[in-house]
Design a protein around this motif. Structure first.
Motif, PDB file in Angstrom:
ATOM      1  N   PRO A 107      -2.804 -14.657   3.574  1.00 53.00           N
ATOM      2  CA  PRO A 107      -2.901 -14.099   4.927  1.00 53.00           C
ATOM      3  C   PRO A 107      -1.951 -12.919   5.102  1.00 53.00           C
ATOM      4  CG  PRO A 107      -1.512 -16.042   4.945  1.00 53.00           C
ATOM      5  CD  PRO A 107      -2.051 -15.932   3.547  1.00 53.00           C
ATOM      6  N   LEU A 108      -2.138 -12.176   6.175  1.00 52.05           N
ATOM      7  CA  LEU A 108      -1.218 -11.083   6.483  1.00 52.05           C
ATOM      8  C   LEU A 108       0.157 -11.638   6.805  1.00 52.05           C
ATOM      9  CD1 LEU A 108      -3.508  -8.783   8.656  1.00 52.05           C
ATOM     10  CD2 LEU A 108      -2.522  -8.208   6.431  1.00 52.05           C
ATOM     11  N   SER A 109       1.167 -10.947   6.282  1.00 53.36           N
ATOM     12  CA  SER A 109       2.546 -11.389   6.522  1.00 53.36           C
ATOM     13  C   SER A 109       3.067 -10.922   7.869  1.00 53.36           C
ATOM     14  CB  SER A 109       3.462 -10.856   5.418  1.00 53.36           C
ATOM     15  OG  SER A 109       3.450  -9.437   5.398  1.00 53.36           O
ATOM     16  N   GLY A 110       2.360  -9.983   8.493  1.00 55.54           N
ATOM     17  CA  GLY A 110       2.796  -9.448   9.776  1.00 55.54           C
ATOM     18  C   GLY A 110       2.027  -8.191  10.097  1.00 55.54           C
ATOM     19  N   THR A 111       2.412  -7.513  11.156  1.00 51.58           N
ATOM     20  CA  THR A 111       1.772  -6.256  11.524  1.00 51.58           C
ATOM     21  C   THR A 111       2.334  -5.120  10.669  1.00 51.58           C
ATOM     22  OG1 THR A 111       3.423  -5.879  13.255  1.00 51.58           O
ATOM     23  CG2 THR A 111       1.403  -7.042  13.892  1.00 51.58           C
ATOM     24  N   GLY A 112       1.703  -3.965  10.772  1.00 50.15           N
ATOM     25  CA  GLY A 112       2.246  -2.776  10.131  1.00 50.15           C
ATOM     26  C   GLY A 112       1.701  -2.469   8.753  1.00 50.15           C
ATOM     27  N   TRP A 113       0.724  -3.242   8.279  1.00 54.15           N
ATOM     28  CA  TRP A 113       0.171  -2.945   6.956  1.00 54.15           C
ATOM     29  C   TRP A 113      -0.983  -1.956   7.093  1.00 54.15           C
ATOM     30  CZ3 TRP A 113       2.241  -3.291   2.443  1.00 54.15           C
ATOM     31  CH2 TRP A 113       3.273  -4.201   2.221  1.00 54.15           C
ATOM     32  N   GLU A 114      -0.684  -0.710   6.799  1.00 49.27           N
ATOM     33  CA  GLU A 114      -1.658   0.361   6.887  1.00 49.27           C
ATOM     34  C   GLU A 114      -1.664   1.136   5.571  1.00 49.27           C
ATOM     35  OE1 GLU A 114       0.795   3.519   7.466  1.00 49.27           O
ATOM     36  OE2 GLU A 114       1.507   1.679   6.553  1.00 49.27           O
ATOM     37  N   GLU A 162     -18.240 -17.171  -9.120  1.00 47.43           N
ATOM     38  CA  GLU A 162     -16.817 -17.446  -9.260  1.00 47.43           C
ATOM     39  C   GLU A 162     -16.426 -17.473 -10.746  1.00 47.43           C
ATOM     40  OE1 GLU A 162     -14.532 -20.418  -6.475  1.00 47.43           O
ATOM     41  OE2 GLU A 162     -15.245 -21.506  -8.229  1.00 47.43           O
ATOM     42  N   GLU A 163     -17.262 -18.107 -11.545  1.00 48.90           N
ATOM     43  CA  GLU A 163     -16.990 -18.193 -12.982  1.00 48.90           C
ATOM     44  C   GLU A 163     -16.972 -16.810 -13.618  1.00 48.90           C
ATOM     45  OE1 GLU A 163     -18.843 -20.411 -16.973  1.00 48.90           O
ATOM     46  OE2 GLU A 163     -19.637 -20.859 -14.969  1.00 48.90           O
ATOM     47  N   ARG A 164     -17.896 -15.944 -13.195  1.00 48.38           N
ATOM     48  CA  ARG A 164     -17.916 -14.579 -13.729  1.00 48.38           C
ATOM     49  C   ARG A 164     -16.649 -13.819 -13.356  1.00 48.38           C
ATOM     50  NH1 ARG A 164     -23.988 -12.069 -12.712  1.00 48.38           N
ATOM     51  NH2 ARG A 164     -25.135 -13.486 -14.101  1.00 48.38           N
ATOM     52  N   LEU A 165     -16.226 -13.950 -12.119  1.00 44.47           N
ATOM     53  CA  LEU A 165     -15.026 -13.248 -11.679  1.00 44.47           C
ATOM     54  C   LEU A 165     -13.786 -13.769 -12.394  1.00 44.47           C
ATOM     55  CD1 LEU A 165     -15.750 -13.069  -7.837  1.00 44.47           C
ATOM     56  CD2 LEU A 165     -15.947 -11.208  -9.500  1.00 44.47           C
ATOM     57  N   ASN A 166     -13.777 -15.044 -12.692  1.00 47.11           N
ATOM     58  CA  ASN A 166     -12.623 -15.642 -13.368  1.00 47.11           C
ATOM     59  C   ASN A 166     -12.542 -15.276 -14.843  1.00 47.11           C
ATOM     60  OD1 ASN A 166     -11.224 -16.945 -11.274  1.00 47.11           O
ATOM     61  ND2 ASN A 166     -12.615 -18.705 -11.345  1.00 47.11           N
ATOM     62  N   GLU A 167     -13.520 -14.549 -15.354  1.00 47.87           N
ATOM     63  CA  GLU A 167     -13.420 -14.033 -16.723  1.00 47.87           C
ATOM     64  C   GLU A 167     -12.330 -12.977 -16.822  1.00 47.87           C
ATOM     65  OE1 GLU A 167     -17.279 -12.572 -17.656  1.00 47.87           O
ATOM     66  OE2 GLU A 167     -18.209 -14.569 -17.765  1.00 47.87           O
ATOM     67  N   TYR A 168     -11.959 -12.397 -15.667  1.00 51.36           N
ATOM     68  CA  TYR A 168     -10.931 -11.364 -15.649  1.00 51.36           C
ATOM     69  C   TYR A 168      -9.580 -11.961 -15.298  1.00 51.36           C
ATOM     70  CZ  TYR A 168     -14.947  -8.230 -15.577  1.00 51.36           C
ATOM     71  OH  TYR A 168     -16.112  -7.582 -15.886  1.00 51.36           O
ATOM     72  N   GLU A 169      -8.554 -11.457 -15.958  1.00 52.02           N
ATOM     73  CA  GLU A 169      -7.195 -11.876 -15.639  1.00 52.02           C
ATOM     74  C   GLU A 169      -6.854 -11.461 -14.207  1.00 52.02           C
ATOM     75  OE1 GLU A 169      -2.559 -10.941 -16.949  1.00 52.02           O
ATOM     76  OE2 GLU A 169      -4.223 -10.081 -18.102  1.00 52.02           O
ATOM     77  N   GLN A 170      -6.250 -12.365 -13.467  1.00 51.55           N
ATOM     78  CA  GLN A 170      -5.845 -12.094 -12.088  1.00 51.55           C
ATOM     79  C   GLN A 170      -4.448 -12.656 -11.851  1.00 51.55           C
ATOM     80  OE1 GLN A 170      -9.202 -13.390  -9.334  1.00 51.55           O
ATOM     81  NE2 GLN A 170     -10.061 -13.926 -11.332  1.00 51.55           N
ATOM     82  N   PHE A 171      -3.758 -12.059 -10.915  1.00 45.55           N
ATOM     83  CA  PHE A 171      -2.466 -12.590 -10.517  1.00 45.55           C
ATOM     84  C   PHE A 171      -2.206 -12.244  -9.060  1.00 45.55           C
ATOM     85  CE2 PHE A 171      -1.488  -8.329 -12.174  1.00 45.55           C
ATOM     86  CZ  PHE A 171      -0.672  -7.800 -11.180  1.00 45.55           C
ATOM     87  N   THR A 172      -1.234 -12.880  -8.485  1.00 41.54           N
ATOM     88  CA  THR A 172      -0.725 -12.501  -7.173  1.00 41.54           C
ATOM     89  C   THR A 172       0.731 -12.113  -7.326  1.00 41.54           C
ATOM     90  OG1 THR A 172      -0.135 -14.775  -6.599  1.00 41.54           O
ATOM     91  CG2 THR A 172      -2.315 -13.995  -5.905  1.00 41.54           C
ATOM     92  N   THR A 173       1.181 -11.238  -6.454  1.00 34.87           N
ATOM     93  CA  THR A 173       2.577 -10.829  -6.437  1.00 34.87           C
ATOM     94  C   THR A 173       2.942 -10.465  -5.008  1.00 34.87           C
ATOM     95  OG1 THR A 173       4.243  -9.467  -7.587  1.00 34.87           O
ATOM     96  CG2 THR A 173       2.202  -8.360  -6.917  1.00 34.87           C
ATOM     97  N   VAL A 174       4.190 -10.641  -4.646  1.00 30.38           N
ATOM     98  CA  VAL A 174       4.644 -10.388  -3.282  1.00 30.38           C
ATOM     99  C   VAL A 174       5.402  -9.070  -3.238  1.00 30.38           C
ATOM    100  CG1 VAL A 174       6.046 -11.224  -1.366  1.00 30.38           C
ATOM    101  CG2 VAL A 174       4.766 -12.848  -2.776  1.00 30.38           C
ATOM    102  N   VAL A 175       4.944  -8.159  -2.396  1.00 30.44           N
ATOM    103  CA  VAL A 175       5.606  -6.866  -2.204  1.00 30.44           C
ATOM    104  C   VAL A 175       5.905  -6.707  -0.714  1.00 30.44           C
ATOM    105  CG1 VAL A 175       5.471  -4.365  -2.522  1.00 30.44           C
ATOM    106  CG2 VAL A 175       4.278  -5.890  -4.122  1.00 30.44           C
ATOM    107  N   ASP A 176       7.164  -6.464  -0.389  1.00 31.63           N
ATOM    108  CA  ASP A 176       7.568  -6.265   1.007  1.00 31.63           C
ATOM    109  C   ASP A 176       7.101  -7.425   1.883  1.00 31.63           C
ATOM    110  OD1 ASP A 176       8.707  -5.039   3.203  1.00 31.63           O
ATOM    111  OD2 ASP A 176       7.113  -3.547   3.444  1.00 31.63           O
ATOM    112  N   GLY A 177       7.159  -8.634   1.329  1.00 31.57           N
ATOM    113  CA  GLY A 177       6.801  -9.820   2.081  1.00 31.57           C
ATOM    114  C   GLY A 177       5.325 -10.163   2.121  1.00 31.57           C
ATOM    115  N   GLN A 178       4.477  -9.295   1.564  1.00 27.08           N
ATOM    116  CA  GLN A 178       3.032  -9.498   1.605  1.00 27.08           C
ATOM    117  C   GLN A 178       2.500  -9.909   0.238  1.00 27.08           C
ATOM    118  OE1 GLN A 178       0.621  -9.429   4.050  1.00 27.08           O
ATOM    119  NE2 GLN A 178      -0.808 -10.002   2.423  1.00 27.08           N
TER     120      GLN A 178
END
Length: 380
Positions: free
Chosen positions: A142-149, A70-86
């Protein structure tokens, strides 16, 4: 109201209670009664051998250090963002090179952004590296709904690159990520500098389904093609379940860590190079278990299977033609691959390596990094 386009900083921090729960479940695994004679740890003819699975499970329980990974992975910048509700999780590593070009790395199943952990440092001198997780994978849950392909995900990735300020970018992909990479070029040829695909001979299993069988193959080549297709078909049990019954397999993957371990680790045998190697002899054991652990902690064994169902029932073709420059790197290759996949030698950059397999970023990190750099340098 317009969607919130914020890029929210993210740091991995799995609750200790979840780590303790994993170890407890592993300690109380209800093992199958072994079939007599199934004591060869390298015999995957019926699936993952119980004796080898127990080895991995014991190490996962008592020897593996999630916090260190986990510490190794956290060396990289990360973010979350919402696109089309997901919600999308994205790794973003900015290069210190002022001439660096943005490069999107697209993974598939059963991979994750963990797949690229050792590749990113080898690319960061020339590229701003962006690694999104598809909907239902890792922290894109989590998934925001169906249809994510595949098609909807492709459009979301293009939006993510826009939010990062990257109007023009290159893209590399393997597995499902290769389809996203190609579709980005088909939909946004003015934005995509070039596409780089990593693949292996198992792609020959697509012949007849996605690619026509070329004329002029010798009897020996046809026999080789049929052998590869038969081997690929025998390995597609997981595909039938995830394409058509994701809820059924999802329950087992979410409740049993050994079930999740077996489901993924087997693919690192059947899809890596080296017939006589176990999965953790083809890739680093800790990296393999970090990848599997990510599926476990985020419950994305179930939600990533939904991506297969949605794509199978969407009617969207995995491949989309474009005029964007394309490079292919084929690992664990044989001469038949190009004869079948590119009979007209239309792909300008074509590299073949006897090493590696379906997970080149984990198996042959330096070979893949060198090939990506060489391809994109050739476009400048």
């Amino acid at each position: 109201m317009d969607e919130n386009k914020a890029l929210t900083p993210f740091r991995i921090d799995i609750p200790q209670a979840d780590i303790d729960d994993l170890r407890n479940r592993l300690a109380h695994t209800r093992w199958p009664i072994p079939v007599p004679g199934r004591d060869d740890r390298a015999d995957f003819s019926r699936g993952i051998p119980p004796v080898y699975l127990k080895e991995l499970a014991e190490y996962w329980r008592d020897g593996f250090d999630w916090r260190a990974q986990e510490e190794r992975l956290n060396e990289y910048e990360q973010f979350t963002t919402v696109v089309d509700g997901q919600t999308f999780h994205v790794v973003h590593v900015r290069s210190t090179n002022p001439e660096a070009a943005p490069l999107l790395l697209n993974h598939g199943w059963p991979g994750s952004f963990v797949e690229y952990r050792r590749l990113i440092p080898l690319l960061a001198d020339e590229f701003h590296v962006v690694v999104p997780s598809p909907p239902g994978f890792g922290f894109s849950t989590p998934l925001s709904g169906t249809g994510w392909e595949l098609a909807r995900t492709t459009e979301a990735y293009a939006e993510i690159m826009t939010r990062l300020g990257y109007e023009r970018f290159g893209a590399h992909g393997t597995d499902i990520g290769a389809g996203i990479t190609g579709r980005l070029a088909g939909l946004y040829p003015e934005r995509v500098i070039g596409t780089h695909i990593g693949c292996d001979p198992r792609w020959l299993g697509l012949v007849g389904d996605r690619f026509p069988c070329p004329d002029g193959l010798s009897d020996d080549e046809i026999a080789q093609l049929e052998a590869v297709r038969a081997e690929d078909a025998a390995d597609r049990g997981y595909l039938g379940m995830q394409n058509h019954r994701p809820d059924t397999i999802g329950a087992a993957l979410t409740d049993s860590p050994v079930g999740q371990l077996a489901w993924i680790a087997e693919k690192f045998k059947t899809r890596t190079g080296g017939d006589h190697r176990t999965p953790d002899e083809s890739v680093d054991r800790d990296q393999l278990l970090t990848n599997i652990g990510l599926y476990w902690f985020t419950r994305s064994g179930a939600s990533s299977a939904q991506f297969y169902y949605e794509s199978e029932h969407s009617g969207v073709d995995l491949f989309m033609p474009s005029g964007v420059p394309s490079g292919w790197a084929v690992f664990d290759t044989n001469p038949l691959v190009r004869r079948v996949m590119d009979p007209w030698k239309a792909i300008g950059h074509w590299s073949e390596f006897t090493e590696g397999g379906h997970f080149p970023a984990m198996e042959e990190t330096e070979l893949l990094a060198d090939d990506i750099r060489a391809f994109f340098r050739g476009l400048s």
